[in-house]
Design an enzyme around this catalytic site. Structure first.
Site, mmCIF file in Angstrom:
data_model
loop_
_atom_site.group_PDB
_atom_site.id
_atom_site.type_symbol
_atom_site.label_atom_id
_atom_site.label_comp_id
_atom_site.label_asym_id
_atom_site.label_seq_id
_atom_site.Cartn_x
_atom_site.Cartn_y
_atom_site.Cartn_z
ATOM 1 C CG HIS A 64 -3.344 0.883 -3.252
ATOM 2 N ND1 HIS A 64 -3.388 -0.112 -2.289
ATOM 3 C CD2 HIS A 64 -2.415 0.469 -4.164
ATOM 4 C CE1 HIS A 64 -2.536 -1.074 -2.604
ATOM 5 N NE2 HIS A 64 -1.934 -0.747 -3.757
ATOM 6 C CG HIS A 104 -1.819 1.244 1.230
ATOM 7 N ND1 HIS A 104 -3.047 1.302 0.610
ATOM 8 C CD2 HIS A 104 -1.608 2.475 1.760
ATOM 9 C CE1 HIS A 104 -3.559 2.515 0.777
ATOM 10 N NE2 HIS A 104 -2.702 3.240 1.474
ATOM 11 C CG HIS A 139 -5.733 5.213 -14.714
ATOM 12 N ND1 HIS A 139 -7.082 4.960 -14.609
ATOM 13 C CD2 HIS A 139 -5.414 5.956 -13.636
ATOM 14 C CE1 HIS A 139 -7.550 5.530 -13.506
ATOM 15 N NE2 HIS A 139 -6.558 6.151 -12.905
ATOM 16 C CG HIS A 171 -4.556 3.793 -9.196
ATOM 17 N ND1 HIS A 171 -4.701 4.423 -7.983
ATOM 18 C CD2 HIS A 171 -5.306 4.493 -10.090
ATOM 19 C CE1 HIS A 171 -5.523 5.460 -8.135
ATOM 20 N NE2 HIS A 171 -5.896 5.532 -9.400
HETATM 21 P P1 5GP Z 1 -8.186 7.600 -9.930
HETATM 22 O O1 5GP Z 1 -9.346 8.498 -10.229
HETATM 23 O O2 5GP Z 1 -7.908 7.492 -8.448
HETATM 24 O O3 5GP Z 1 -6.952 7.916 -10.732
HETATM 25 O O4 5GP Z 1 -8.618 6.175 -10.451
HETATM 26 C C1 5GP Z 1 -9.317 5.245 -9.701
HETATM 27 C C2 5GP Z 1 -9.882 4.248 -10.693
HETATM 28 O O5 5GP Z 1 -10.293 3.112 -9.968
HETATM 29 C C3 5GP Z 1 -11.100 4.768 -11.455
HETATM 30 O O6 5GP Z 1 -10.827 4.727 -12.851
HETATM 31 C C4 5GP Z 1 -12.217 3.816 -11.044
HETATM 32 O O7 5GP Z 1 -13.091 3.510 -12.103
HETATM 33 C C5 5GP Z 1 -11.455 2.605 -10.561
HETATM 34 N N1 5GP Z 1 -12.138 1.858 -9.520
HETATM 35 C C6 5GP Z 1 -12.683 2.366 -8.372
HETATM 36 N N2 5GP Z 1 -13.219 1.372 -7.641
HETATM 37 C C7 5GP Z 1 -13.007 0.220 -8.331
HETATM 38 C C8 5GP Z 1 -13.342 -1.147 -8.075
HETATM 39 O O8 5GP Z 1 -13.942 -1.512 -7.053
HETATM 40 N N3 5GP Z 1 -12.970 -2.048 -9.015
HETATM 41 C C9 5GP Z 1 -12.287 -1.697 -10.154
HETATM 42 N N4 5GP Z 1 -11.965 -2.663 -11.018
HETATM 43 N N5 5GP Z 1 -11.963 -0.413 -10.421
HETATM 44 C C10 5GP Z 1 -12.316 0.531 -9.523
HETATM 45 ZN ZN ZN Z 2 -4.269 0.025 -0.413
#
Ligand code: 5GP
Ligand code: ZN
Length: 112
Positions: A97, A46, A101, A99
């Protein structure tokens, strides 16, 4: 982390469509895809966001980019792809956390 959505996915407490997993990272499809192909790659550790990458955990980031290269090749992203990490409020980070894309499967246009 107890209440982190992606830690819950790692622990199997929330289902996900997994693409790849090893001892350091997990790749799974985004639940709300923004392109024909949209998956996420996360470290198993994490790490809150890109601004928390330091000497102690930087190796996993290089590893993740190697995994991204392999996955995009296997999936046939032959015309290219985009890797994005949102860091903090101004970037719209919604899951705290780290990530990455990975978006592809169409011409994505300019970034801004
Ligand atoms: P951020 O906006 O933080 O850069 O991206 C978070 C991403 O996580 C979003 O694109 C959202 O659709 C994805 N996401 C959020 N919750 C979940 C989940 O429970 N499962 C999956 N597969 N994706 C998720
Ligand atoms: Zn985490």
């Amino acid at each position: 982390m107890e209440n982190c959505i992606f830690c819950k996915i790692l622990r199997g407490e929330i289902p996900s469509k997994k693409l790849y997993e090893d001892e350091l990272c997990l790749a799974f499809y985004d639940i709300a895809p923004l392109a024909p192909q949209h998956f996420l790659v996360i470290p198993k550790e994490h790490i809150k966001a890109a601004n928390r990458i330091d000497k102690s955990n930087e190796a996993v980031v290089g590893h993740i980019f190697t995994v991204i290269g392999n996955l995009t090749s296997v999936l046939g992203f032959s015309d290219g792809y985009r890797v994005v990490t949102n860091c903090g409020k101004d970037a719209g980070q919604t899951v705290e956390h780290l990530h990455f894309h990975v978006l592809g499967g169409k011409e994505l246009g300019s970034f801004n």
